[in-house]
Scaffold this motif. Structure first.
Motif, PDB file in Angstrom:
ATOM      1  N   GLY A  27      34.628  28.816  54.980  1.00 33.98           N
ATOM      2  CA  GLY A  27      35.682  28.283  55.825  1.00 33.98           C
ATOM      3  C   GLY A  27      37.087  28.626  55.370  1.00 33.98           C
ATOM      4  N   ALA A  28      37.274  28.941  54.085  1.00 36.95           N
ATOM      5  CA  ALA A  28      38.625  29.241  53.602  1.00 36.95           C
ATOM      6  C   ALA A  28      38.633  30.405  52.612  1.00 36.95           C
ATOM      7  N   CYS A  29      37.612  31.245  52.640  1.00 36.06           N
ATOM      8  CA  CYS A  29      37.562  32.387  51.711  1.00 36.06           C
ATOM      9  C   CYS A  29      38.739  33.324  51.936  1.00 36.06           C
ATOM     10  N   HIS A  30      39.138  33.488  53.188  1.00 35.30           N
ATOM     11  CA  HIS A  30      40.260  34.369  53.513  1.00 35.30           C
ATOM     12  C   HIS A  30      41.573  33.824  52.953  1.00 35.30           C
ATOM     13  N   ILE A  31      41.733  32.521  52.974  1.00 34.55           N
ATOM     14  CA  ILE A  31      42.934  31.896  52.411  1.00 34.55           C
ATOM     15  C   ILE A  31      42.977  32.146  50.907  1.00 34.55           C
ATOM     16  N   LEU A  32      41.850  31.945  50.237  1.00 29.86           N
ATOM     17  CA  LEU A  32      41.781  32.161  48.791  1.00 29.86           C
ATOM     18  C   LEU A  32      42.092  33.611  48.444  1.00 29.86           C
ATOM     19  N   ASN A  56      33.350  40.754  63.058  1.00 24.94           N
ATOM     20  CA  ASN A  56      34.135  39.925  62.151  1.00 24.94           C
ATOM     21  C   ASN A  56      33.483  39.857  60.778  1.00 24.94           C
ATOM     22  N   PRO A  57      34.304  39.818  59.732  1.00 22.67           N
ATOM     23  CA  PRO A  57      33.713  39.714  58.392  1.00 22.67           C
ATOM     24  C   PRO A  57      33.075  38.343  58.178  1.00 22.67           C
ATOM     25  N   GLY A  58      32.002  38.333  57.407  1.00 24.85           N
ATOM     26  CA  GLY A  58      31.349  37.082  57.055  1.00 24.85           C
ATOM     27  C   GLY A  58      31.921  36.479  55.789  1.00 24.85           C
ATOM     28  N   HIS A  59      32.674  37.267  55.046  1.00 31.33           N
ATOM     29  CA  HIS A  59      33.275  36.792  53.795  1.00 31.33           C
ATOM     30  C   HIS A  59      34.459  37.687  53.485  1.00 31.33           C
ATOM     31  N   VAL A  60      35.491  37.101  52.878  1.00 30.42           N
ATOM     32  CA  VAL A  60      36.677  37.853  52.477  1.00 30.42           C
ATOM     33  C   VAL A  60      36.926  37.584  50.995  1.00 30.42           C
ATOM     34  N   TYR A  61      37.281  38.632  50.274  1.00 26.20           N
ATOM     35  CA  TYR A  61      37.584  38.519  48.853  1.00 26.20           C
ATOM     36  C   TYR A  61      38.666  39.530  48.505  1.00 26.20           C
ATOM     37  N   ALA A  62      39.209  39.448  47.301  1.00 26.19           N
ATOM     38  CA  ALA A  62      40.198  40.405  46.815  1.00 26.19           C
ATOM     39  C   ALA A  62      39.542  41.275  45.756  1.00 26.19           C
ATOM     40  N   SER A  63      39.926  42.556  45.712  1.00 26.73           N
ATOM     41  CA  SER A  63      39.342  43.458  44.728  1.00 26.73           C
ATOM     42  C   SER A  63      40.308  44.582  44.373  1.00 26.73           C
ATOM     43  N   ASN A  64      40.142  45.077  43.150  1.00 24.10           N
ATOM     44  CA  ASN A  64      40.865  46.278  42.723  1.00 24.10           C
ATOM     45  C   ASN A  64      39.892  47.446  42.561  1.00 24.10           C
ATOM     46  N   GLY A  65      38.672  47.291  43.080  1.00 23.96           N
ATOM     47  CA  GLY A  65      37.653  48.325  42.966  1.00 23.96           C
ATOM     48  C   GLY A  65      36.766  48.145  41.748  1.00 23.96           C
ATOM     49  N   ILE A  66      37.204  47.318  40.822  1.00 21.25           N
ATOM     50  CA  ILE A  66      36.420  47.009  39.617  1.00 21.25           C
ATOM     51  C   ILE A  66      36.105  45.516  39.595  1.00 21.25           C
ATOM     52  N   TRP A  67      37.161  44.717  39.654  1.00 24.86           N
ATOM     53  CA  TRP A  67      37.018  43.263  39.664  1.00 24.86           C
ATOM     54  C   TRP A  67      37.215  42.730  41.076  1.00 24.86           C
ATOM     55  N   ALA A  68      36.471  41.687  41.390  1.00 25.06           N
ATOM     56  CA  ALA A  68      36.622  40.979  42.655  1.00 25.06           C
ATOM     57  C   ALA A  68      36.932  39.522  42.351  1.00 25.06           C
ATOM     58  N   PHE A  69      37.609  38.868  43.268  1.00 31.31           N
ATOM     59  CA  PHE A  69      37.869  37.440  43.125  1.00 31.31           C
ATOM     60  C   PHE A  69      37.546  36.761  44.450  1.00 31.31           C
ATOM     61  N   THR A  75      34.617  38.324  39.226  1.00 34.25           N
ATOM     62  CA  THR A  75      33.274  38.906  39.163  1.00 34.25           C
ATOM     63  C   THR A  75      33.414  40.423  39.273  1.00 34.25           C
ATOM     64  N   PRO A  76      32.642  41.186  38.494  1.00 34.55           N
ATOM     65  CA  PRO A  76      32.646  42.629  38.759  1.00 34.55           C
ATOM     66  C   PRO A  76      32.233  42.855  40.220  1.00 34.55           C
ATOM     67  N   GLU A  77      32.979  43.699  40.923  1.00 31.97           N
ATOM     68  CA  GLU A  77      32.717  43.861  42.354  1.00 31.97           C
ATOM     69  C   GLU A  77      31.277  44.257  42.660  1.00 31.97           C
ATOM     70  N   PRO A  78      30.655  45.178  41.903  1.00 31.21           N
ATOM     71  CA  PRO A  78      29.253  45.503  42.216  1.00 31.21           C
ATOM     72  C   PRO A  78      28.339  44.272  42.153  1.00 31.21           C
ATOM     73  N   ILE A 129      42.767  29.142  41.796  1.00 28.17           N
ATOM     74  CA  ILE A 129      42.862  30.439  41.122  1.00 28.17           C
ATOM     75  C   ILE A 129      43.283  30.251  39.659  1.00 28.17           C
ATOM     76  N   ALA A 130      44.195  29.323  39.411  1.00 23.71           N
ATOM     77  CA  ALA A 130      44.711  29.089  38.058  1.00 23.71           C
ATOM     78  C   ALA A 130      43.634  28.599  37.098  1.00 23.71           C
ATOM     79  N   ARG A 131      42.529  28.102  37.584  1.00 28.20           N
ATOM     80  CA  ARG A 131      41.440  27.625  36.715  1.00 28.20           C
ATOM     81  C   ARG A 131      40.699  28.771  36.022  1.00 28.20           C
ATOM     82  N   PHE A 132      40.829  29.979  36.548  1.00 24.45           N
ATOM     83  CA  PHE A 132      40.036  31.103  36.065  1.00 24.45           C
ATOM     84  C   PHE A 132      40.875  32.024  35.182  1.00 24.45           C
ATOM     85  N   VAL A 133      40.335  32.352  34.021  1.00 27.33           N
ATOM     86  CA  VAL A 133      41.002  33.260  33.097  1.00 27.33           C
ATOM     87  C   VAL A 133      40.794  34.695  33.575  1.00 27.33           C
ATOM     88  N   ASP A 134      41.867  35.433  33.642  1.00 34.22           N
ATOM     89  CA  ASP A 134      41.821  36.829  34.055  1.00 34.22           C
ATOM     90  C   ASP A 134      41.064  37.626  32.983  1.00 34.22           C
TER      91      ASP A 134
END
Length: 140
Positions: A27-32, A56-69, A75-78, A129-134
């Motif tokens: 419900g709020a993955c895109h916001i995150l 329409n996408p079923g899930h939205v996340y952020a990625s740099n091609g290696i890491w996803a959030f 999480t490693p994107e793979p 987001i602040a709860r998670f260590v980069d």
């Protein structure tokens, strides 16, 4: 497991009251994802997981091609892709970048915009987001 019930879909106060991970999983993955991009603007882009044949996408996340959030944190994107596909094998998810801002994504893909939540989820996303260590900052 994280899906909203029909009652939570109909009542934004009930949906808002869910635990953060559940709230941002369904419900709020895109916001995150877009709040994450505000904090980590360099190298990260929004990605969507599209079920095969879906508009329409079923899930939205952020990625740099290696890491996803996403709701699970860093999480490693793979790994994110393997877990997502295993959780819903019938969807045959395909990942692809999203080339639009949050408002356009919401309008074009029938996602709830920030004003449509019981409360503005932006601050809640930043706190989550602040709860998670980069992991990129962790010493070897």
């Amino acid at each position: 497991m994280f899906r909203r019930t029909p009652l939570e879909r109909a009542n934004e106060d009930l949906a808002w009251g869910r635990a953060d991970q559940w709230f941002f999983a369904a419900g709020a993955c895109h916001i995150l994802a877009y709040a994450f991009l505000e904090i980590h603007p360099c190298g990260f882009v929004p990605f969507g997981l599209w079920p095969s044949g879906a508009d329409n996408p079923g899930h939205v996340y952020a990625s740099n091609g290696i890491w996803a959030f996403d709701h699970s944190g860093w999480t490693p994107e793979p790994e994110l892709l393997v877990v997502s596909r295993a959780a819903e094998p019938h969807t045959n998810y395909h990942s692809r970048p999203i080339h639009m801002d949050l408002d356009e994504l919401c309008a074009k893909h029938w996602m709830r915009a920030r004003p449509e939540f019981a409360h503005d989820p932006w601050h809640r996303a930043h706190q989550y987001i602040a709860r998670f260590v980069d992991p990129r900052l962790a010493s070897p």
